[in-house]
Each structure stands twice: as C-alpha cells, then as structure tokens.
Design a protein around this motif. Structure first.
Motif, PDB file in Angstrom:
ATOM      1  N   CYS A 195     -15.151  11.317  -0.010  1.00  0.00           N
ATOM      2  CA  CYS A 195     -15.246  12.665  -0.477  1.00  0.00           C
ATOM      3  C   CYS A 195     -15.159  13.826   0.856  1.00  0.00           C
ATOM      4  O   CYS A 195     -15.317  14.987   0.674  1.00  0.00           O
ATOM      5  CB  CYS A 195     -16.645  12.902  -0.933  1.00  0.00           C
ATOM      6  SG  CYS A 195     -17.858  12.550   0.325  1.00  0.00           S
ATOM      7  N   LEU A 235     -13.093  16.761   0.121  1.00  0.00           N
ATOM      8  CA  LEU A 235     -13.495  17.817  -1.211  1.00  0.00           C
ATOM      9  C   LEU A 235     -14.223  18.666  -0.558  1.00  0.00           C
ATOM     10  O   LEU A 235     -15.084  18.930   0.169  1.00  0.00           O
ATOM     11  CB  LEU A 235     -14.284  16.521  -2.326  1.00  0.00           C
ATOM     12  CG  LEU A 235     -13.282  15.688  -2.915  1.00  0.00           C
ATOM     13  CD1 LEU A 235     -14.072  14.805  -3.627  1.00  0.00           C
ATOM     14  CD2 LEU A 235     -12.170  16.083  -3.570  1.00  0.00           C
ATOM     15  N   SER A 236     -14.408  19.706  -1.744  1.00  0.00           N
ATOM     16  CA  SER A 236     -15.193  20.867  -1.415  1.00  0.00           C
ATOM     17  C   SER A 236     -16.623  20.687  -1.089  1.00  0.00           C
ATOM     18  O   SER A 236     -17.274  19.551  -1.717  1.00  0.00           O
ATOM     19  CB  SER A 236     -14.972  21.853  -2.705  1.00  0.00           C
ATOM     20  OG  SER A 236     -16.172  22.722  -2.737  1.00  0.00           O
ATOM     21  N   HIS A 238     -19.040  22.426  -1.739  1.00  0.00           N
ATOM     22  CA  HIS A 238     -19.810  22.977  -2.951  1.00  0.00           C
ATOM     23  C   HIS A 238     -19.991  21.771  -3.717  1.00  0.00           C
ATOM     24  O   HIS A 238     -21.010  21.718  -4.491  1.00  0.00           O
ATOM     25  CB  HIS A 238     -18.881  23.973  -3.484  1.00  0.00           C
ATOM     26  CG  HIS A 238     -19.734  24.595  -4.788  1.00  0.00           C
ATOM     27  ND1 HIS A 238     -20.955  25.320  -4.629  1.00  0.00           N
ATOM     28  CD2 HIS A 238     -19.421  24.368  -6.132  1.00  0.00           C
ATOM     29  CE1 HIS A 238     -21.220  25.479  -6.022  1.00  0.00           C
ATOM     30  NE2 HIS A 238     -20.306  25.103  -6.807  1.00  0.00           N
ATOM     31  N   SER A 239     -18.954  21.142  -4.095  1.00  0.00           N
ATOM     32  CA  SER A 239     -19.055  19.799  -5.091  1.00  0.00           C
ATOM     33  C   SER A 239     -19.967  18.757  -4.399  1.00  0.00           C
ATOM     34  O   SER A 239     -20.489  18.249  -5.382  1.00  0.00           O
ATOM     35  CB  SER A 239     -17.413  19.310  -5.210  1.00  0.00           C
ATOM     36  OG  SER A 239     -16.769  20.244  -5.955  1.00  0.00           O
ATOM     37  N   THR A 255     -23.397  20.387  -4.956  1.00  0.00           N
ATOM     38  CA  THR A 255     -24.048  21.100  -6.177  1.00  0.00           C
ATOM     39  C   THR A 255     -25.335  20.195  -6.735  1.00  0.00           C
ATOM     40  O   THR A 255     -25.398  19.129  -6.668  1.00  0.00           O
ATOM     41  CB  THR A 255     -23.026  21.168  -7.211  1.00  0.00           C
ATOM     42  OG1 THR A 255     -23.272  21.876  -8.251  1.00  0.00           O
ATOM     43  CG2 THR A 255     -22.235  19.712  -7.647  1.00  0.00           C
ATOM     44  N   GLU A 257     -19.785  19.995 -11.682  1.00  0.00           N
ATOM     45  CA  GLU A 257     -19.106  20.470 -10.570  1.00  0.00           C
ATOM     46  C   GLU A 257     -19.097  19.222  -9.705  1.00  0.00           C
ATOM     47  O   GLU A 257     -18.098  18.970  -8.561  1.00  0.00           O
ATOM     48  CB  GLU A 257     -20.139  21.667  -9.901  1.00  0.00           C
ATOM     49  CG  GLU A 257     -19.874  22.798 -10.799  1.00  0.00           C
ATOM     50  CD  GLU A 257     -20.615  24.058 -10.117  1.00  0.00           C
ATOM     51  OE1 GLU A 257     -21.244  23.633  -8.992  1.00  0.00           O
ATOM     52  OE2 GLU A 257     -20.772  25.065 -10.790  1.00  0.00           O
ATOM     53  N   ALA A 258     -20.018  18.333  -9.808  1.00  0.00           N
ATOM     54  CA  ALA A 258     -19.952  17.077  -9.011  1.00  0.00           C
ATOM     55  C   ALA A 258     -18.985  15.973  -9.246  1.00  0.00           C
ATOM     56  O   ALA A 258     -18.750  15.178  -8.518  1.00  0.00           O
ATOM     57  CB  ALA A 258     -21.550  16.267  -9.265  1.00  0.00           C
ATOM     58  N   GLU A 259     -18.356  16.090 -10.714  1.00  0.00           N
ATOM     59  CA  GLU A 259     -17.583  15.132 -11.185  1.00  0.00           C
ATOM     60  C   GLU A 259     -16.433  14.507 -10.164  1.00  0.00           C
ATOM     61  O   GLU A 259     -16.431  13.324 -10.021  1.00  0.00           O
ATOM     62  CB  GLU A 259     -16.920  15.349 -12.260  1.00  0.00           C
ATOM     63  CG  GLU A 259     -17.950  15.396 -13.720  1.00  0.00           C
ATOM     64  CD  GLU A 259     -18.390  13.597 -13.768  1.00  0.00           C
ATOM     65  OE1 GLU A 259     -17.751  12.793 -13.485  1.00  0.00           O
ATOM     66  OE2 GLU A 259     -19.531  13.759 -13.830  1.00  0.00           O
TER      67      GLU A 259
END
Length: 84
Positions: A24, A27-28, A30-31, A34, A39-41
């Motif tokens: 990850c 990845l953002s 935020h994600s 969260t 949004e976590a997917e």
C-alpha cells in the motif's frame, strides 16, 4: 491513541521505514487511514499481496492503539475490526 501512529509518522523516515515495503506504500494516505469501507478497498486489495501484512498488524497493534484505518488486511475503527 491514533496520535501515536499519525499519518505523518507513517510517512516520515525513521523507525517506521518498514512501511516502504508494503503493497500500500504507493496508495493514498487517505485510503490507508479511512474509516469508510468503500474508500479502503484499494488498500485492502493491496494487502492480499503484501509481503509485510503480518508485520503491519503487529507493529500497528490496532486493537490496543484504537487505530482507525487499514492494517494487516483488515479495516479498523477505534481498534475494532469493521466487517465488510
């Protein structure tokens, strides 16, 4: 307790450099942090192929730090796993 593992601390070089190996890492934030399942997917999918998945959960220790976000392939809210 989320302050102990703030978003800035996870991205700042130092003792948490292990996160750079995480699936990850690109990845953002935020994600990652969260509380919302949709949004976590992307992060949860990345966990499936992550080489440090178990280490992530051990270091973050979500149930004892009241963590909000994704750790170890699971979404946490206030240190409790969120069912999807």
């Amino acid at each position: 307790m989320h302050d102990q593992l703030s978003e800035a601390a996870v991205t700042t070089p130092g003792p948490l450099d292990w996160r750079r190996e995480a699936a990850c890492a690109h990845l953002s934030e935020h994600s990652v942090f969260t509380r919302i399942p949709a949004e976590a997917e992307p992060v949860l999918r990345a966990c499936g192929r992550c080489p440090i998945r178990k280490r992530c959960e051990a270091v973050v220790d979500p149930s004892h730090t009241w963590f909000d976000g994704v750790s170890g392939g699971r979404l946490w809210r206030n240190g409790r796993e969120v069912t999807r």
